[in-house]
Write an enzyme that holds these catalytic residues in place. Sequence first.
Site, PDB file in Angstrom:
ATOM      1  N   GLY A  16       6.287  -5.133   5.854  1.00  0.00           N
ATOM      2  CA  GLY A  16       7.263  -4.718   4.859  1.00  0.00           C
ATOM      3  C   GLY A  16       8.491  -4.108   5.508  1.00  0.00           C
ATOM      4  O   GLY A  16       8.553  -3.909   6.727  1.00  0.00           O
ATOM      5  N   GLN A  17       9.464  -3.782   4.681  1.00  0.00           N
ATOM      6  CA  GLN A  17      10.744  -3.299   5.200  1.00  0.00           C
ATOM      7  C   GLN A  17      10.609  -1.980   5.950  1.00  0.00           C
ATOM      8  O   GLN A  17      11.086  -1.836   7.074  1.00  0.00           O
ATOM      9  CB  GLN A  17      11.741  -3.134   4.041  1.00  0.00           C
ATOM     10  CG  GLN A  17      12.080  -4.430   3.345  1.00  0.00           C
ATOM     11  CD  GLN A  17      13.083  -4.213   2.239  1.00  0.00           C
ATOM     12  OE1 GLN A  17      14.280  -4.157   2.481  1.00  0.00           O
ATOM     13  NE2 GLN A  17      12.611  -4.095   1.007  1.00  0.00           N
ATOM     14  N   ASP A  41      -6.151  -4.042   3.368  1.00  0.00           N
ATOM     15  CA  ASP A  41      -5.789  -4.339   1.986  1.00  0.00           C
ATOM     16  C   ASP A  41      -6.038  -3.082   1.156  1.00  0.00           C
ATOM     17  O   ASP A  41      -7.185  -2.674   0.969  1.00  0.00           O
ATOM     18  CB  ASP A  41      -6.628  -5.504   1.476  1.00  0.00           C
ATOM     19  CG  ASP A  41      -6.278  -5.911   0.055  1.00  0.00           C
ATOM     20  OD1 ASP A  41      -5.474  -5.212  -0.594  1.00  0.00           O
ATOM     21  OD2 ASP A  41      -6.817  -6.927  -0.414  1.00  0.00           O
ATOM     22  N   LEU A  42      -4.967  -2.456   0.674  1.00  0.00           N
ATOM     23  CA  LEU A  42      -5.130  -1.200  -0.053  1.00  0.00           C
ATOM     24  C   LEU A  42      -5.862  -1.354  -1.380  1.00  0.00           C
ATOM     25  O   LEU A  42      -6.275  -0.349  -1.970  1.00  0.00           O
ATOM     26  CB  LEU A  42      -3.762  -0.551  -0.298  1.00  0.00           C
ATOM     27  CG  LEU A  42      -3.026   0.000   0.917  1.00  0.00           C
ATOM     28  CD1 LEU A  42      -1.805   0.800   0.486  1.00  0.00           C
ATOM     29  CD2 LEU A  42      -3.932   0.850   1.793  1.00  0.00           C
ATOM     30  N   TYR A  66       2.302  -1.730  -3.716  1.00  0.00           N
ATOM     31  CA  TYR A  66       2.558  -2.815  -4.659  1.00  0.00           C
ATOM     32  C   TYR A  66       3.983  -2.590  -5.144  1.00  0.00           C
ATOM     33  O   TYR A  66       4.258  -1.636  -5.867  1.00  0.00           O
ATOM     34  CB  TYR A  66       1.570  -2.732  -5.821  1.00  0.00           C
ATOM     35  CG  TYR A  66       1.643  -3.884  -6.807  1.00  0.00           C
ATOM     36  CD1 TYR A  66       0.628  -4.822  -6.880  1.00  0.00           C
ATOM     37  CD2 TYR A  66       2.719  -4.021  -7.676  1.00  0.00           C
ATOM     38  CE1 TYR A  66       0.679  -5.873  -7.786  1.00  0.00           C
ATOM     39  CE2 TYR A  66       2.796  -5.063  -8.575  1.00  0.00           C
ATOM     40  CZ  TYR A  66       1.765  -5.990  -8.632  1.00  0.00           C
ATOM     41  OH  TYR A  66       1.823  -7.020  -9.526  1.00  0.00           O
ATOM     42  N   THR A  67       4.902  -3.449  -4.739  1.00  0.00           N
ATOM     43  CA  THR A  67       6.330  -3.200  -4.989  1.00  0.00           C
ATOM     44  C   THR A  67       6.975  -4.178  -5.965  1.00  0.00           C
ATOM     45  O   THR A  67       8.184  -4.097  -6.193  1.00  0.00           O
ATOM     46  CB  THR A  67       7.112  -3.243  -3.668  1.00  0.00           C
ATOM     47  OG1 THR A  67       6.905  -4.519  -3.035  1.00  0.00           O
ATOM     48  CG2 THR A  67       6.665  -2.129  -2.728  1.00  0.00           C
ATOM     49  N   THR A 106       8.938   6.791  -4.736  1.00  0.00           N
ATOM     50  CA  THR A 106      10.113   6.141  -5.312  1.00  0.00           C
ATOM     51  C   THR A 106      10.873   6.995  -6.310  1.00  0.00           C
ATOM     52  O   THR A 106      10.299   7.889  -6.941  1.00  0.00           O
ATOM     53  CB  THR A 106       9.667   4.839  -6.019  1.00  0.00           C
ATOM     54  OG1 THR A 106      10.776   4.240  -6.693  1.00  0.00           O
ATOM     55  CG2 THR A 106       8.593   5.126  -7.055  1.00  0.00           C
ATOM     56  N   TYR A 130       5.233   0.411 -12.597  1.00  0.00           N
ATOM     57  CA  TYR A 130       5.373   0.677 -11.169  1.00  0.00           C
ATOM     58  C   TYR A 130       5.586   2.166 -10.914  1.00  0.00           C
ATOM     59  O   TYR A 130       4.899   2.778 -10.089  1.00  0.00           O
ATOM     60  CB  TYR A 130       6.534  -0.129 -10.605  1.00  0.00           C
ATOM     61  CG  TYR A 130       6.938   0.267  -9.203  1.00  0.00           C
ATOM     62  CD1 TYR A 130       6.147  -0.051  -8.116  1.00  0.00           C
ATOM     63  CD2 TYR A 130       8.122   0.980  -8.973  1.00  0.00           C
ATOM     64  CE1 TYR A 130       6.507   0.316  -6.820  1.00  0.00           C
ATOM     65  CE2 TYR A 130       8.492   1.347  -7.691  1.00  0.00           C
ATOM     66  CZ  TYR A 130       7.690   1.013  -6.625  1.00  0.00           C
ATOM     67  OH  TYR A 130       8.054   1.390  -5.357  1.00  0.00           O
TER      68      TYR A 130
END
Length: 306
Positions: A16-17, A41-42, A66-67, A106, A130
């Site tokens: 991921g970023q 795997d979370l 999970y984005t 977030t 989310y």
Amino acid sequence: MTDRREPVVLVTGVTGQVGAELLLRLRNDIRAVGVDRNQLDLSDLGQIRRVISDVCPSIILNAAAYTAVDQAESDQSKAMRINGEAPGVLAEEARRIGALLVHYSTDYVFDGTKDGAYDETDLPNPLNVYGATKLAGERAIAQVGGAWAVLRTSWVYGMHGKNFLLTMLRLAQQKSELSVVADQFGAPTWSRTIAEMTARMLEQPSGGLAAAREAWIDRSGVYHLTTAGATSWAGFAQAIFAHAGLSAPPTVLPISTDQYPTPARRPHNSRLSNAKLTEVFGIRPPQWDDELGRCLTVLRAAREGR
């Protein structure tokens, strides 16, 4: 089994970023073990415990999540397992082995109705699934306790993966006009900036990263970590085209949120105050526009093979 005497940082989500930049930033300072979704795997809570027992890290940097914001609206169970339940298990394992857990969250935990920038004392009220799952993860970590930090960031972009920056650069090659939302405001934050500020937080205790866990006992809590300043998505797009130096950039047509409906509601105000980060760690985040320019310079050099 990793030798417990050797400080190890476990970085999740390394494809991921943020995870990729964390691994890049830390690899010369300390032994960093990166795992992707295939290795950790979370959604598999048992696997979380097995991997942490095997690696036995001193610090866990959880950049996995999970984005898919809109997809989460119809995939609530999986989103909650990864974003809400897994962080609690990570916190339990971190406390069990005496490790520091750093978890990324977030701006979407807030509803965006505040006039000014949100600080860490403001009451969360997510508008979408989310945001609700990320808030559940924050609360699960706090309930477990130990040495931990939740770092809320916003509008993350980078040089790979799916993000606003790369989407705009791609569309700029295809369209002469782009309609972009102009009534949502936040701080675009380069994933490398997040990694650099995280490393600065961890490097402050005497003894460096290896001593970070003990120093964090009294510093545990939620911190906002974004670039400074704010803009709209439309303003972000215009800045991308300006810094990219395009010969014929597309015209950005500002539109309202109502004109661009999505399955998940977005907050109009995603501005986060970094005052606590500055007060506790002495870190003053750079301006979002400056970091965007730096990112595009690095991206251009990478594409040109320099």
